[in-house]
Design an enzyme around this catalytic site. Structure first.
Site, PDB file in Angstrom:
ATOM      1  N   HIS A 151      40.718  30.851  19.757  1.00  0.00           N
ATOM      2  CA  HIS A 151      40.583  29.508  20.325  1.00  0.00           C
ATOM      3  C   HIS A 151      39.097  29.164  20.435  1.00  0.00           C
ATOM      4  O   HIS A 151      38.664  28.102  20.027  1.00  0.00           O
ATOM      5  CB  HIS A 151      41.289  29.442  21.679  1.00  0.00           C
ATOM      6  CG  HIS A 151      41.376  28.062  22.249  1.00  0.00           C
ATOM      7  ND1 HIS A 151      42.150  27.755  23.340  1.00  0.00           N
ATOM      8  CD2 HIS A 151      40.788  26.913  21.890  1.00  0.00           C
ATOM      9  CE1 HIS A 151      42.027  26.459  23.622  1.00  0.00           C
ATOM     10  NE2 HIS A 151      41.191  25.932  22.766  1.00  0.00           N
ATOM     11  N   GLU A 153      34.553  22.836  19.247  1.00  0.00           N
ATOM     12  CA  GLU A 153      34.156  24.123  19.821  1.00  0.00           C
ATOM     13  C   GLU A 153      32.639  24.301  19.791  1.00  0.00           C
ATOM     14  O   GLU A 153      32.031  24.792  20.740  1.00  0.00           O
ATOM     15  CB  GLU A 153      34.849  25.280  19.084  1.00  0.00           C
ATOM     16  CG  GLU A 153      36.350  25.339  19.315  1.00  0.00           C
ATOM     17  CD  GLU A 153      36.728  25.563  20.774  1.00  0.00           C
ATOM     18  OE1 GLU A 153      36.131  26.439  21.411  1.00  0.00           O
ATOM     19  OE2 GLU A 153      37.615  24.845  21.266  1.00  0.00           O
ATOM     20  N   HIS A 167      30.954  24.243  23.364  1.00  0.00           N
ATOM     21  CA  HIS A 167      30.657  25.608  23.805  1.00  0.00           C
ATOM     22  C   HIS A 167      29.525  26.270  23.020  1.00  0.00           C
ATOM     23  O   HIS A 167      28.705  26.981  23.584  1.00  0.00           O
ATOM     24  CB  HIS A 167      31.913  26.471  23.698  1.00  0.00           C
ATOM     25  CG  HIS A 167      33.084  25.906  24.436  1.00  0.00           C
ATOM     26  ND1 HIS A 167      33.166  25.892  25.809  1.00  0.00           N
ATOM     27  CD2 HIS A 167      34.227  25.310  23.996  1.00  0.00           C
ATOM     28  CE1 HIS A 167      34.306  25.324  26.192  1.00  0.00           C
ATOM     29  NE2 HIS A 167      34.968  24.967  25.105  1.00  0.00           N
TER      30      HIS A 167
END
Ligand SMILES: *[C@@H]1O[C@H](CO)[C@@H](O)[C@H](O)[C@H]1NC(C)=O
Ligand SMILES: *[C@@H]1O[C@H](CO)[C@@H](O)[C@H](O)[C@H]1NC(C)=O
Ligand SMILES: *[C@@H]1O[C@H](CO)[C@@H](O)[C@H](O)[C@H]1NC(C)=O
Ligand SMILES: *[C@@H]1O[C@H](CO)[C@@H](O)[C@H](O)[C@H]1NC(C)=O
Length: 265
Positions: free
Chosen positions: A83, A132, A136
Site C-alpha cells: 500500500h 503515495e 508520503h
C-alpha cells in the site's frame, strides 16, 4: 467447522514453532535486519531536522480492498501487495516535488506486480503511485536512502521483498481460507517470524457478518530502516488512513476475535 479451524490453526502454529525457530527466524531475521546492520547505519550521523520518527511499510490484502469497495474490481492479486511506505506524523512535505513516472521506469515491472492500484488495474495508471509519492514519499525523502523517487519506490520494493510476507505466512500455514482464524494466532505467528510485532488492521464485520476481515499488515521501521515493534500510540494511529479512495469503509486495528482471510471477493 469454525471450532475445528481454530484448533487446526493453533495446532499448526504450535507444530510449526520448532520449524519457525530453527529455519524461519534465521532466514527472515537476517533478511529483515540486513539493512540495519550494514549500509544504513551511517544515517545516525546525519542531523537533518526530521519531524518524523518511524516508517510504516503497509501491506494490504487485495481481496479485502476489493470487498471494501462497491465498484467493480476484477480478479485482485492473491498475494499481499504494497500500500505504501509512510512516515509517521507528517504528510505532503513538498508540494512542488511532483511525481514523474519516468524516474521509476526501471522499476515499473516490479511496481505493477507488487504495488498495483488494486482497484484500477489499467497498467498505465499512475495516480496511486503519484498519491503515495506526494503524500508520503516527499516526507520520507528527508532520509538519504529515500531522497528521490527512484530511491523511495526502489527501497520500498526492496523492504517488501526482504520481509517476504507472502512466503512467511504460507510457511506457517496461514493462508486464505473459507474457515476462520483466531487473530491471536495470526499475530503470534507474525511475531515469531519477524521478532517484532506488526500492526494488523481489519475490516469490521458488516451487517449480517460475524467476523472481522483481515485487510492490512503494517511493519514499523526506524529511521535506520531497521524493523521495530509497532506500538499502539496516538502518533501511530494518526497515519492509519491513507486517504486514497479504496472505499468508504475504514479499516481499524483488529480485535482478538475470529478473523476471515478471504480467498476471493
Ligand atoms: C521541494 O522539491 C523541489 C523540487 O524537487 C526542490 O527543488 C526543493 O528543494 C524541495 N524543497 C525542500 C524544502 O526540500
Ligand atoms: C503504456 O505505456 C507503455 C510504455 O510507456 C506504452 O508502450 C504502452 O503503449 C502504454 N499502453 C497504454 C494502454 O496506454
Ligand atoms: C473492535 O471492537 C470495537 C468495540 O467493540 C469495535 O468498535 C470495532 O469496530 C472492532 N474492530 C473491528 C476491526 O472489528
Ligand atoms: C520487540 O518486542 C519484543 C517483545 O516485547 C522484544 O523481545 C524484541 O526484542 C523487540 N524487538 C525490537 C527489534 O525492538
Amino acid at each position: 467447522m469454525v471450532t475445528w479451524s481454530i484448533l487446526h490453526v493453533r495446532y499448526t502454529v504450535n507444530k510449526m514453532k520448532l520449524a519457525v525457530v530453527h529455519y524461519l527466524i534465521p532466514a527472515c531475521f537476517f533478511l529483515a535486519f540486513y539493512c540495519g546492520y550494514t549500509s544504513c547505519k551511517f544515517l545516525e550521523s546525519e542531523h537533518h531536522p526530521h519531524t518524523w520518527k518511524k516508517l510504516f511499510l503497509v501491506h494490504h490484502w487485495p481481496v479485502t480492498v476489493c470487498k471494501m469497495n462497491e465498484n467493480d474490481c476484477k480478479d485482485p492479486p492473491k498475494y499481499w501487495t504494497i500500500h505504501g511506505l509512510w512516515p509517521d506524523k507528517v504528510e505532503e512535505c513538498n508540494r512542488t516535488w511532483h511525481f514523474n513516472v519516468n524516474e521509476i521506469k526501471d522499476l515499473l515491472p516490479d511496481m505493477r506486480q507488487y504495488w498495483p492500484d488494486v482497484l484500477h488495474s489499467s497498467p498505465n495508471r499512475t495516480q496511486f503511485w503519484k498519491h503515495e509519492w506526494e503524500k508520503h514519499g516527499t516526507c520520507a525523502a528527508a532520509l538519504e536512502p529515500l531522497n528521490s523517487q527512484k530511491k523511495y519506490f526502489g527501497k520500498t520494493l526492496d523492504l517488501y521483498q526482504k520481509l517476504d510476507l507472502n512466503s512467511c505466512l504460507l510457511k506457517v500455514g496461514i493462508k486464505p481460507s473459507s474457515t476462520y482464524y483466531q487473530m491471536t494466532a495470526i499475530k503470534e505467528a507474525l511475531t515469531s517470524i519477524y521478532g517484532v510485532t506488526p500492526k494488523v488492521q481489519c475490516l469490521p464485520p458488516k451487517e449480517g457478518e460475524e467476523v472481522q476481515t483481515i485487510g492490512q499488515i503494517e511493519f514499523c521501521f526506524s529511521k535506520e530502516l531497521e524493523l521495530s515493534n509497532c506500538t499502539h500510540s496516538k502518533a501511530e494511529s494518526y497515519v492509519m488512513q491513507n486517504g486514497w479512495p479504496f472505499g468508504t469503509e475504514e479499516l481499524s486495528v483488529c480485535n482478538d476475535t475470529l478473523t476471515y482471510y478471504p480467498a476471493q471477493v
